[in-house]
Motif scaffolding. Structure first.
Motif, PDB file in Angstrom:
ATOM      1  N   SER A  15     -29.152  14.995 -27.524  1.00  0.00           N
ATOM      2  CA  SER A  15     -28.598  15.568 -26.307  1.00  0.00           C
ATOM      3  C   SER A  15     -29.192  14.925 -25.051  1.00  0.00           C
ATOM      4  CB  SER A  15     -28.856  17.076 -26.280  1.00  0.00           C
ATOM      5  OG  SER A  15     -28.337  17.657 -25.102  1.00  0.00           O
ATOM      6  N   GLY A  16     -30.456  14.559 -25.109  1.00  0.00           N
ATOM      7  CA  GLY A  16     -31.114  13.964 -23.944  1.00  0.00           C
ATOM      8  C   GLY A  16     -31.168  12.453 -23.960  1.00  0.00           C
ATOM      9  N   TRP A  19     -30.810  10.123 -20.875  1.00  0.00           N
ATOM     10  CA  TRP A  19     -31.891   9.840 -19.923  1.00  0.00           C
ATOM     11  C   TRP A  19     -32.315   8.377 -20.022  1.00  0.00           C
ATOM     12  CZ3 TRP A  19     -35.868  14.490 -20.316  1.00  0.00           C
ATOM     13  CH2 TRP A  19     -35.202  15.678 -19.969  1.00  0.00           C
TER      14      TRP A  19
END
Length: 334
Positions: A15-16, A19
């Motif tokens: 999900s991240g 970044w």
């Protein structure tokens, strides 16, 4: 369909993961790798060259160091070998334009749920965009093709063939490499008029202006001039729906001489349509960015070729770095 040990940790990592992608995008947009290619710099020195905030620059540099794209030693930041090869604009292996193209695609991806809800796109097709986005798209396609074309042409012998059609060929990268590999071959790159400056500049750079010509046109609505021994369709069908994809294949086949060859290079899905991963995700990218585009399965592509009168359809033993594949066929004898 592949399996994976999903749990909260791996799900949150996924999900991240944007970044890291956006840290890379920012560094390419700012030209950070370019300035570090000259010498290692402190965060303060880098921010002065880039005219950026010192604290923000240092945080980005530290993140890139944690990602192993740069190395930090005694407060100075230096490029890794991979960054020097692929992320410095002066390098022959530079892929920064493709990264910028991904950056331009990123905002519409945040509205994927709307595309799934409505079945409609969230952005204009990159093929028809303007300015920096179009440059990033075209040169991104050049970056990607430059990584693949030298390998592809070694696996596709064209001895005895004299005329190649690079249908929707963009900057002409594949036409260039096919001609470099086959001294008796000439080529025509057929693409939108707005592509012409990029293509002719690239063709001239390789000293092939006398063997490769650019023919401007819309491959959906315009006819193809001349007759060819080989038709090369690389990454154009996925931008169209099934009806127009059949039309493009039929149009390419109609331009071929008897025993002419046709090659389709695409992100090819398994016949079950649930893999490989990149073609499956790319089909979502086409949902976001086009009215009817999608990734096609090998079965679908074989059917399209057969309907256009192509015989001896086979899969070339090639897989690209983003899981692309190639189908080959010969014009049938009726």
């Amino acid at each position: 369909m592949s399996t994976f040990d999903w749990h909260p940790g791996t799900l949150l990592q996924l999900s991240g993961s944007y970044w890291q992608a956006f840290a890379l995008h920012a560094a390419v947009k700012l030209g950070l790798f370019n300035i570090l290619s000259k010498e290692p710099l402190t965060a303060k020195a880098a921010s002065q060259v880039l005219e950026t905030d010192i604290d923000g620059t240092e945080r980005l540099l530290n993140a890139l160091s944690a990602m192993a794209l740069i190395q930090k030693k005694e407060r100075r930041y230096a490029l890794t070998e991979a960054a020097r090869r692929y992320l410095v604009e002066a390098s022959e292996e530079y892929i920064g334009y493709l990264i910028l193209h991904h950056h331009h695609l990123s905002s519409p991806w945040t509205r994927l749920d709307e595309s799934v809800r409505t079945g409609g796109p969230q952005r204009r097709s990159a093929s028809f965009s303007d300015g920096p986005q179009r440059e990033a798209f075209l040169m991104g396609m050049f970056n990607q093709a430059m990584q693949q074309a030298p390998v592809v042409v070694e696996q596709i012998p064209l001895g005895g063939r004299e005329r190649l059609l690079d249908f929707g060929g963009g900057p002409g990268t594949y036409a260039i490499h096919f001609c470099l590999r086959n001294p008796d071959l000439s080529a025509t790159v057929f693409d939108l008029p707005t592509t012409r400056p990029f293509a002719e500049k690239t063709i001239s750079r390789y000293g092939l202006s006398d063997r490769i010509r650019f023919h401007p046109g819309d491959f959906i609505t315009d006819e193809i001039d001349g007759q060819y021994d080989v038709a090369w369709l690389s990454h154009i069908l996925h931008g169209e729906g099934e009806a127009d994809s059949r039309k493009l294949i039929a149009k390419a086949v109609a331009s071929l001489s008897p025993n002419g060859l046709i090659f389709i290079h695409e992100f090819i899905l398994d016949d079950n349509m649930d893999g490989p991963l990149f073609p499956a995700l790319f089909s979502l990218n086409m949902l976001i960015g086009t009215e009817k585009g999608q990734s096609y399965s090998e079965k679908q592509l074989r059917q399209m070729l057969a309907e256009a009168g192509i015989d001896k359809i086979e899969r070339v033993p090639y897989q690209g770095p983003t899981q692309s594949g190639i189908l080959k066929g010969i014009v049938g004898q009726g």
